[in-house]
Design a protein around this motif. Sequence first.
Motif, short mmCIF file in Angstrom:
data_model
loop_
_atom_site.label_atom_id
_atom_site.label_comp_id
_atom_site.label_asym_id
_atom_site.label_seq_id
_atom_site.Cartn_x
_atom_site.Cartn_y
_atom_site.Cartn_z
N ARG A 217 0.82 -1.20 0.00
CA ARG A 217 0.00 0.00 0.00
C ARG A 217 0.86 1.25 0.00
N GLU A 218 1.90 1.27 0.81
CA GLU A 218 2.72 2.47 0.89
C GLU A 218 3.41 2.76 -0.44
N LEU A 219 3.92 1.72 -1.11
CA LEU A 219 4.54 1.95 -2.41
C LEU A 219 3.52 2.40 -3.44
N HIS A 220 2.32 1.84 -3.37
CA HIS A 220 1.26 2.27 -4.29
C HIS A 220 0.88 3.73 -4.04
N GLU A 221 0.82 4.12 -2.79
CA GLU A 221 0.46 5.50 -2.49
C GLU A 221 1.49 6.48 -3.03
#
Length: 372
Positions: A217-221
């Motif tokens: 999720r953090e990389l996608h954000e």
Amino acid sequence: MIPGADEYDVDLAIADEDVERLLDVTPDDVGPAPPLTFARNVFVPLTTACRYTCTYCTYYDVPGQASLLTPEEVRDICRRGADAGCTEALFTFGDDPDERYTAVHEQLAEWGHDSIHEYLREACEIALDEGLLPHSNPGDQTREQMAHVADLNASMGVMLETTADVQAHGGPRAKSPGQRLATIRTAGELGVPFTTGILLGIGETWRDRAESLLAVRELHERYDHVQEVIVQPVASNERWRGETPGVETLRRAVAMARVALPEAVSVQVPPNLAPVRGVLDCGVDDLGGVSPVTDDHINPDYAWPALRELERIAEAAGVPLHERLPVHERFLDGADGDGRPWLSARIRAELDTASDAGERYRAVLADLPPRQ
């Protein structure tokens, strides 16, 4: 600290409170996500050589036994897929086949290639020429390797599997979670629509599963590039001696994924490897790539379901079933954070061309429900 994060300069800030919140998620916290989608593909195992020897994997062959598809074989597979109405050529091979596989490297050199990624580029050209959109999943990649083939791919992928250091990855060539995350980050930096996922039952804990989902999720954000996350239980096979997680474990993990990820990111459960009917109420919205032509070469003991079985799965959930392309619809016309179109000019041209393939792509897109 995620193993290998420092080595690959992966800087993630996963808050303990986010992990705890995700650990509290149950299937009752989510609901079905209509409709269900799938992609019609052909599986093209470019080579079975791999630098890793994971104890759950039957895909890799030892040196001296690893195969390497010829360009003619690649073309034949792709042509059969196009004739069967497929839109995707799924290219796989083991991570960075190294000097252990001298026969593979010698063959590549004979064909005029100094690396497997050089050959992958030729294979993607063949797929496009035969009317299929490439989706390459060649494991860990450096920025140079991914950039070399990205423009010929509609999307790419790699399974994160887990952020934990597990014994199933053990040995002198163990996978590094930090390297996996660096590959996902590289895709974001290059503006490549990307698929990743977690593997259940290889020695990770529930906390590891939560941390893995939050890392994605953090990389996608940061980059907005993850199109779907696969939640896949390890499958019993001739090399794996551990247990396969049960349906309750899968239900909870799928619900965690749905809560952890933005709505725009699909949650996939592969129907040949998991009891999909038992998790349809947990937020699954995609069934992944399914082939009417080729085996699942990574899991050869588990046959793809026929299209009619996919329809029955959707009917059981009371939701419509739609075919999609290997690149999800939201990437077709948009741009990444740097203003670059998600799709290269080459892939865009293939989608727009006045050809049998272009008509096939447009027919698939026309069947998708309107964007919300």
